[in-house]
Every structure is written in C-alpha cells, then in structure tokens.
Write a protein that holds these residues in place. Structure first.
Motif, PDB file in Angstrom:
ATOM      1  N   GLY A 169       0.843  -1.188   0.000  1.00  0.00           N
ATOM      2  CA  GLY A 169       0.000   0.000   0.000  1.00  0.00           C
ATOM      3  C   GLY A 169       0.876   1.233   0.000  1.00  0.00           C
ATOM      4  O   GLY A 169       2.094   1.158   0.172  1.00  0.00           O
ATOM      5  N   HIS A 170       0.256   2.386  -0.201  1.00  0.00           N
ATOM      6  CA  HIS A 170       0.992   3.652  -0.198  1.00  0.00           C
ATOM      7  C   HIS A 170       0.772   4.371   1.128  1.00  0.00           C
ATOM      8  O   HIS A 170      -0.370   4.625   1.525  1.00  0.00           O
ATOM      9  N   ALA A 171       1.872   4.716   1.756  1.00  0.00           N
ATOM     10  CA  ALA A 171       1.804   5.331   3.093  1.00  0.00           C
ATOM     11  C   ALA A 171       0.979   6.609   3.102  1.00  0.00           C
ATOM     12  O   ALA A 171       0.272   6.897   4.068  1.00  0.00           O
ATOM     13  N   ARG A 172       1.045   7.364   2.029  1.00  0.00           N
ATOM     14  CA  ARG A 172       0.312   8.626   1.996  1.00  0.00           C
ATOM     15  C   ARG A 172      -1.200   8.406   2.011  1.00  0.00           C
ATOM     16  O   ARG A 172      -1.961   9.312   2.323  1.00  0.00           O
ATOM     17  N   ASN A 173      -1.643   7.188   1.653  1.00  0.00           N
ATOM     18  CA  ASN A 173      -3.075   6.902   1.603  1.00  0.00           C
ATOM     19  C   ASN A 173      -3.641   6.372   2.912  1.00  0.00           C
ATOM     20  O   ASN A 173      -4.859   6.171   3.023  1.00  0.00           O
ATOM     21  N   ASP A 174      -2.803   6.152   3.904  1.00  0.00           N
ATOM     22  CA  ASP A 174      -3.298   5.687   5.207  1.00  0.00           C
ATOM     23  C   ASP A 174      -4.303   6.663   5.805  1.00  0.00           C
ATOM     24  O   ASP A 174      -5.213   6.268   6.534  1.00  0.00           O
ATOM     25  N   ILE A 175      -4.144   7.922   5.490  1.00  0.00           N
ATOM     26  CA  ILE A 175      -5.007   8.954   6.058  1.00  0.00           C
ATOM     27  C   ILE A 175      -6.476   8.728   5.684  1.00  0.00           C
ATOM     28  O   ILE A 175      -7.382   9.119   6.420  1.00  0.00           O
ATOM     29  N   PHE A 176      -6.722   8.068   4.573  1.00  0.00           N
ATOM     30  CA  PHE A 176      -8.103   7.826   4.143  1.00  0.00           C
ATOM     31  C   PHE A 176      -8.810   6.783   5.016  1.00  0.00           C
ATOM     32  O   PHE A 176     -10.020   6.596   4.895  1.00  0.00           O
TER      33      PHE A 176
END
Length: 435
Positions: A184-191
């Motif tokens: 997964g992409h770390a920047r997308n954890d916020i979602f």
C-alpha cells in the motif's frame, strides 16, 4: 553566436557531470555506511512529503533511535519538522548523505540512476502515483530506457499498492516481480483514519478561512492547453449544481499543478475567471492528500490524485474536452469510461453528471474497481514500511523481507491480473467497473 553558446553550454555540462562523478567516487570510497541511518528524498529535495514523508514520520514515532535524514533543497521555504535532520541537495552533501545511509527511500523515478550505490545498502522506491491512468516510463517514452535500466538495477524494493500498479511498474520501469512488495501507499493511510482526517480538515478550513463550507477541489494536471482549459470553468454554475445535488454551502478550491503555476508565472498569465469570495487558491499547499481528505468532491482532467480520492468513496468527476480524450488514447492504460468516475467533455455535461450523480451506483462501482485493481490499501502501509525499514537496518535481507510481507511467491511470477484487466493491445490495462 547561438551555436557557439550551445557548444560552450554542452561542454560546461560535460565538465560538471565529470566533476560530479569524481566527487561521488571519492565519497563512496571514504564514507562508511551508518547502519542506523535512513535517508529520504521526495522529488529531488522539493519538500517533505508524499509516501517518503509519511513513512519517515511513522519511522520516527516507532523507532526514534534511527537517524532519519531528509534531502532538502536550499531554496525550500516551507516549515521544517523537528523529528528530522536535514541534508542539502548540493552534490557533495547529497553524495555524503546517500553513501552513509543503510537504507535510501525515494519516490522520483530516474532520480537515482546516476548516483552510485554501495554494497550493503538497500534502496527503496515508493513511487508517487496510484492506479493512475497515464502511461509511464518506457510505456510512454522509450528514450529513457537506459536510464530506467540503470536505476532498476540498483533498486532493491518497489513498494506497490496493488496488482495493477505492480504490472505497470514491471512494464513501464522494468521492475522484476522479486523486487516488488505490495504494502500500500503510506500517503493513503489517512483515508482510513477518521480522527486524522477530521484534524486535517479542521486545520485546512481554519488556515484558508473556509470553516463551515464544503470544498470541491479542482485539480487539473499539467498539459499544453491547461491554462486555456481552466479558463473555461464556470465556478458559479458549478457551485450552484453541487449545492442543489448534495446540499450545504460550497467553495471552489483551485489546485494548480506546480508546472502549470511555473508556466503562468513565467508568462505572466492570470485566471480572471477564478477570482472571488467563493474561490480559494490551494496551489501552494504541498500535501495533496491533506487537500483530498478535506474535500467533499474532486474534479480533474486526468490527474492520478483522483484515484487516491476514490478511497474516500466521495463524489468525483473527470472533466476534459473531447479532443483531449481522443489525443490521450495512446497514452493511457485504460479508458476513462471503464472507471466508476463520471466523464464529461463540456461544462453542460459536467453539470448533468453532478445533477444525476447516483451515490449507491458510484460506491458499488468503486468497490469493484478497487477489487479488480487488486488494491491492498487498508491504512497500515506506513507502519508496515517502517517495520520493513527497521528490519533492513538490522541486516534482514531483501529475500527475507519479501517472504515476510509477500509470502512465498515465485521470484519471477507475473502479477495475478484479473481477466477483465486485459484489453486488446494492452495486456495490463483496463480497470473495468460495474458502471
């Protein structure tokens, strides 16, 4: 005169490149690897952000004993984080930082191709896209093939967010299956973090003085006719349609691509149609994910950010003129109409797509799209990446890391693409949906 100046410039560039190679060789020979040092870079020192930024933050929280260093250009004017140390991107400073690191994490493709790698180092490429529609690497431009080959030979791990992205990077950047780990992409954890989203949204609204209003984020990508296209947007009509369909008071958030901003500044161009109390310029806000989680809807021509926004399950719309759609046919991985995102080619169609937007149909379409892409996004990518990097600093091999995070797949097996991903003439592309 121009020819003479061109020869001098070419000679100057050759001399500069030769000097840089000499500096790199000296540094690599004399600088020892610090096994607790991790160096991060985002777009050659642009700022602290994207996947490397979110991974570095999590790494600092979980493993404060590690020495986390960020390559940052001297012209950067943003705020500096206290949990990082910084190194300049000047040739000598960058060479020392890279040569002394046990792990190097970067997201700009081809940026590390000509930097030397020391034995014992682990280089990790995170990418900065998602399920993006635009072809990349040699799928889009064969001229960079040798540069791509050099970088891929040095890169140990590519962190992917889906089977689809794995296939794209095997095709466009020649990664082998054994180099890829799907986290997964770390920047997308916020979602996936409601509390973090709420805090970010409140901060954005307070910072830009738009409390109590819903943001529709307009984020076109950089292209030859981008400014002319943007000038055709009727903000008043758009906001009226959004309010009628979804309720609430809406604000138009403009997020120009950095290259578009630079072009406008150099040519002294202005957007007279995008001025007024209902419009806020968010172009200087570097963290795109913060803008996405703060928005109730997104409109773009074909920016890959819209595919990250799908993880919110909130309304989003493709809007690009018919001639642009036709021109892009050879340079996209899948057709716009195979996604759950409504497509318009003129302003009237955009308004109609807003008025007729079917939330249930859209939500089911997004679920099908993500499933067929083989998405592994679930909110823990930064934590997994931080753990992986910690293990790498402790001497765990890439083969062992792959076994831990990906199981026992064959080293050269192709990604398991669903059959609906196969389109005539493009075996890696079409994200079909139920739309």
């Amino acid at each position: 005169m121009k020819m003479i100046n061109g020869k001098y410039l070419a000679a100057s560039l050759r001399i500069r490149a030769a000097l840089l190679r000499t500096v790199q060789k000296i540094v690599v020979a004399f600088v020892k690897i610090d096994r607790e040092k991790v160096v991060f870079d985002h777009f050659n020192g642009l700022d602290v952000g994207c996947n490397p930024g979110y991974i570095a933050k999590k790494l600092s929280e979980k493993y404060p004993g590690l020495k986390i260093t960020w390559l940052l250009a001297e012209k950067y004017t943003g705020s500096h984080s206290s949990w990082l140390t910084y190194a300049s991107t000047t040739p000598l400073a960058k060479a020392i930082a890279i040569a002394s690191a046990k792990v190097v994490v970067f997201n700009t493709l081809n940026s590390m191709a000509d930097w030397p790698k020391k034995k014992g180092q682990i280089w990790i490429q995170t990418g900065h896209g998602s399920f993006g529609i635009k072809k990349i690497g040699i799928d889009a431009d064969v001229k960079r093939k040798e540069l791509i080959k050099r970088e891929v030979r040095k890169t140990n791990i590519f962190l992917s967010n889906s089977r689809f992205e794995t296939g794209v990077f095997m095709s466009g950047f020649l990664f082998r299956r054994r180099q890829v780990i799907e986290l997964g992409h770390a920047r997308n954890d916020i979602f996936f973090n409601h509390a973090q989203q709420t805090a970010v949204r409140e901060d954005i609204c307070r910072r830009y003085k738009i409390q109590g209003k819903k943001i529709v984020l307009f984020a076109p990508t950089h292209s030859k006719g981008d400014v002319a296209f943007i000038k055709k947007i009727n903000v008043g009509g758009l906001l009226t349609a959004l309010q009628a369909r979804f309720g609430g008071e809406w604000i138009f958030g403009l997020r120009l691509h950095p290259r578009t901003r630079n072009k406008m500044e150099k040519r002294k161009l202005s957007l007279s149609n995008l001025k007024g109390p209902q419009i806020v310029d968010l172009s200087s806000h570097s963290d795109m994910q913060e803008l996405l989680v703060s928005s109730e809807a997104v409109i773009t021509d074909y920016s890959s950010g819209i595919f990250d926004f799908l993880l919110t399950r909130r309304p989003c719309f493709f809007h690009l003129e018919k001639q642009t759609q036709i021109a892009l046919r050879r340079s996209i991985y899948f057709d716009f109409n195979t996604t759950p995102i409504p497509v318009s080619s003129n302003f009237d169609e955009l308004i109609q797509n807003i008025e007729l937007f079917d939330m249930d149909r859209f939500t089911h379409g997004v679920a099908a799209f993500l499933e067929q892409a083989g998405s592994v996004e679930n909110g823990d990518a930064a934590e997994k990446a931080a753990d992986l990097i910690k293990k790498a600093t402790q001497g765990v091999s890439v083969t062992e890391l792959r076994s831990i995070y990906m199981g026992e797949e064959g080293p050269e097996s192709q990604p398991d693409m669903p059959s609906s991903f196969a389109q005539e003439g493009n075996p890696r592309a079409p994200l079909q949906s139920s739309r």
